[in-house]
Design a protein around this motif. Structure first.
Motif, PDB file in Angstrom:
ATOM      1  N   THR A   4     -29.710  47.772  80.962  1.00  0.00           N
ATOM      2  CA  THR A   4     -30.039  49.071  80.386  1.00  0.00           C
ATOM      3  C   THR A   4     -31.521  49.320  80.592  1.00  0.00           C
ATOM      4  O   THR A   4     -32.302  48.381  80.747  1.00  0.00           O
ATOM      5  CB  THR A   4     -29.737  49.138  78.869  1.00  0.00           C
ATOM      6  OG1 THR A   4     -30.545  48.187  78.204  1.00  0.00           O
ATOM      7  CG2 THR A   4     -28.269  48.895  78.584  1.00  0.00           C
ATOM      8  N   ASP A  32     -19.563  63.819  85.777  1.00  0.00           N
ATOM      9  CA  ASP A  32     -19.696  62.794  84.748  1.00  0.00           C
ATOM     10  C   ASP A  32     -21.151  62.663  84.333  1.00  0.00           C
ATOM     11  O   ASP A  32     -22.047  63.104  85.027  1.00  0.00           O
ATOM     12  CB  ASP A  32     -19.191  61.443  85.263  1.00  0.00           C
ATOM     13  CG  ASP A  32     -17.689  61.405  85.412  1.00  0.00           C
ATOM     14  OD1 ASP A  32     -17.006  62.126  84.674  1.00  0.00           O
ATOM     15  OD2 ASP A  32     -17.200  60.672  86.283  1.00  0.00           O
ATOM     16  N   ASN A  33     -21.360  62.012  83.224  1.00  0.00           N
ATOM     17  CA  ASN A  33     -22.694  61.810  82.704  1.00  0.00           C
ATOM     18  C   ASN A  33     -23.219  60.459  83.177  1.00  0.00           C
ATOM     19  O   ASN A  33     -23.314  59.516  82.414  1.00  0.00           O
ATOM     20  CB  ASN A  33     -22.669  61.889  81.174  1.00  0.00           C
ATOM     21  CG  ASN A  33     -24.063  62.010  80.606  1.00  0.00           C
ATOM     22  OD1 ASN A  33     -24.988  62.392  81.310  1.00  0.00           O
ATOM     23  ND2 ASN A  33     -24.213  61.676  79.345  1.00  0.00           N
ATOM     24  N   GLY A  34     -23.527  60.376  84.464  1.00  0.00           N
ATOM     25  CA  GLY A  34     -23.993  59.111  85.007  1.00  0.00           C
ATOM     26  C   GLY A  34     -24.669  59.297  86.336  1.00  0.00           C
ATOM     27  O   GLY A  34     -24.870  60.411  86.802  1.00  0.00           O
ATOM     28  N   CYS A  35     -25.044  58.182  86.944  1.00  0.00           N
ATOM     29  CA  CYS A  35     -25.665  58.216  88.259  1.00  0.00           C
ATOM     30  C   CYS A  35     -25.321  56.938  88.995  1.00  0.00           C
ATOM     31  O   CYS A  35     -24.787  55.990  88.426  1.00  0.00           O
ATOM     32  CB  CYS A  35     -27.175  58.399  88.158  1.00  0.00           C
ATOM     33  SG  CYS A  35     -28.026  57.058  87.314  1.00  0.00           S
ATOM     34  N   ASP A  49     -24.019  54.741  83.284  1.00  0.00           N
ATOM     35  CA  ASP A  49     -23.773  55.807  82.308  1.00  0.00           C
ATOM     36  C   ASP A  49     -25.125  56.207  81.750  1.00  0.00           C
ATOM     37  O   ASP A  49     -26.025  55.376  81.614  1.00  0.00           O
ATOM     38  CB  ASP A  49     -22.890  55.319  81.157  1.00  0.00           C
ATOM     39  CG  ASP A  49     -21.415  55.414  81.474  1.00  0.00           C
ATOM     40  OD1 ASP A  49     -21.033  56.151  82.396  1.00  0.00           O
ATOM     41  OD2 ASP A  49     -20.644  54.723  80.793  1.00  0.00           O
ATOM     42  N   TYR A  50     -25.259  57.481  81.402  1.00  0.00           N
ATOM     43  CA  TYR A  50     -26.505  57.971  80.836  1.00  0.00           C
ATOM     44  C   TYR A  50     -26.262  58.449  79.414  1.00  0.00           C
ATOM     45  O   TYR A  50     -25.439  59.317  79.168  1.00  0.00           O
ATOM     46  CB  TYR A  50     -27.071  59.100  81.694  1.00  0.00           C
ATOM     47  CG  TYR A  50     -28.313  59.730  81.108  1.00  0.00           C
ATOM     48  CD1 TYR A  50     -29.444  58.966  80.864  1.00  0.00           C
ATOM     49  CD2 TYR A  50     -28.361  61.081  80.808  1.00  0.00           C
ATOM     50  CE1 TYR A  50     -30.584  59.534  80.338  1.00  0.00           C
ATOM     51  CE2 TYR A  50     -29.503  61.652  80.276  1.00  0.00           C
ATOM     52  CZ  TYR A  50     -30.609  60.880  80.045  1.00  0.00           C
ATOM     53  OH  TYR A  50     -31.742  61.438  79.518  1.00  0.00           O
ATOM     54  N   ASP A  51     -26.985  57.856  78.473  1.00  0.00           N
ATOM     55  CA  ASP A  51     -26.934  58.257  77.075  1.00  0.00           C
ATOM     56  C   ASP A  51     -28.103  59.207  76.836  1.00  0.00           C
ATOM     57  O   ASP A  51     -29.256  58.782  76.738  1.00  0.00           O
ATOM     58  CB  ASP A  51     -27.041  57.031  76.170  1.00  0.00           C
ATOM     59  CG  ASP A  51     -27.171  57.372  74.700  1.00  0.00           C
ATOM     60  OD1 ASP A  51     -27.036  58.563  74.331  1.00  0.00           O
ATOM     61  OD2 ASP A  51     -27.413  56.450  73.907  1.00  0.00           O
ATOM     62  N   LEU A  57     -30.086  54.405  80.475  1.00  0.00           N
ATOM     63  CA  LEU A  57     -29.100  54.157  81.520  1.00  0.00           C
ATOM     64  C   LEU A  57     -28.490  52.788  81.266  1.00  0.00           C
ATOM     65  O   LEU A  57     -29.206  51.826  81.004  1.00  0.00           O
ATOM     66  CB  LEU A  57     -29.768  54.131  82.904  1.00  0.00           C
ATOM     67  CG  LEU A  57     -30.248  55.446  83.476  1.00  0.00           C
ATOM     68  CD1 LEU A  57     -31.029  55.192  84.761  1.00  0.00           C
ATOM     69  CD2 LEU A  57     -29.075  56.357  83.756  1.00  0.00           C
ATOM     70  N   VAL A  60     -22.499  50.026  84.347  1.00  0.00           N
ATOM     71  CA  VAL A  60     -21.111  49.818  83.953  1.00  0.00           C
ATOM     72  C   VAL A  60     -20.256  49.276  85.093  1.00  0.00           C
ATOM     73  O   VAL A  60     -19.165  48.763  84.857  1.00  0.00           O
ATOM     74  CB  VAL A  60     -20.457  51.116  83.405  1.00  0.00           C
ATOM     75  CG1 VAL A  60     -21.114  51.533  82.113  1.00  0.00           C
ATOM     76  CG2 VAL A  60     -20.489  52.236  84.412  1.00  0.00           C
ATOM     77  N   GLY A 106     -14.252  58.396  83.933  1.00  0.00           N
ATOM     78  CA  GLY A 106     -15.523  57.803  83.526  1.00  0.00           C
ATOM     79  C   GLY A 106     -16.462  57.545  84.689  1.00  0.00           C
ATOM     80  O   GLY A 106     -17.445  56.841  84.552  1.00  0.00           O
ATOM     81  N   GLY A 107     -16.125  58.089  85.881  1.00  0.00           N
ATOM     82  CA  GLY A 107     -16.974  57.901  87.048  1.00  0.00           C
ATOM     83  C   GLY A 107     -16.752  56.599  87.782  1.00  0.00           C
ATOM     84  O   GLY A 107     -17.465  56.288  88.734  1.00  0.00           O
TER      85      GLY A 107
END
Length: 175
Positions: A4, A32-35, A49-51, A57, A60, A106-107
């Motif tokens: 993270t 999705d909320n990620g990269c 995943d991005y919170d 970050l 995952v 979930g990407g």
């Protein structure tokens, strides 16, 4: 690998987590909320995943861009998400292939195969704005190769078109 990290919108803000890679590529998956991070020397993609509330970050998933059992040398040079966010492509230098992945819930990335670049040393590539064609810069063979994209499956098919360009390094679309 850093599990993270605080996410700041500058490469400097990510440098403490991503320091072992000279080139950092973080396109956001549009649905999705990620990269995705391309780990060039390891020939892997890492999904984060991005919170947004904590600005963190979290890794995952990590997947190889090479086929199972590959033992040679290769470097992933580029990663790109299709315009509709359903597919991810990664170019492998020295192996001279483009790996394809489908994007699931979930990407999560699922390897769906690879195609030859029909050239030598893929430097960069881009997908046209319609999502119908992928254009690949083969740096050492002085050509851009063109692939059609099956928009239902993400499968790439070489069109037979070579465009001669001396040492192509990047391709962009101006819209």
């Amino acid at each position: 690998m850093c599990k993270t990290a605080p996410f700041l919108p500058t490469p400097r803000g990510l440098s403490h987590c991503l320091r072992e890679t000279a080139r950092v590529i973080l396109p956001f998956i549009p649905m999705d909320n990620g990269c995705i991070r391309c780990r060039k020397k390891a020939s892997t993609l890492v999904l984060f995943d991005y919170d947004s509330t904590g600005g963190v970050l979290a890794a995952v998933q990590s997947v190889s861009t090479l086929p199972a059992g590959f033992t040679g040398t290769s470097f992933t040079s580029e990663v790109m998400v299709s315009p509709d966010g359903r597919f991810v492509y990664a170019a492998n230098r020295l192996h001279n292939t483009i790996a394809a992945f489908s994007v699931g819930a979930g990407g999560i990335l699922t390897y769906s195969g690879e195609v030859s670049t029909e050239g030598d040393y893929p430097r960069s590539f881009n997908i046209d704005p319609t999502g119908s064609f992928l254009y690949l810069c083969n740096q050492r063979s002085d050509a851009i190769t063109t692939f059609s994209v099956n928009r239902q499956t993400g499968r790439l098919t070489f069109t037979g078109r070579y465009t001669p360009v001396g040492t192509p390094a990047a391709i962009i679309f101006l819209t």
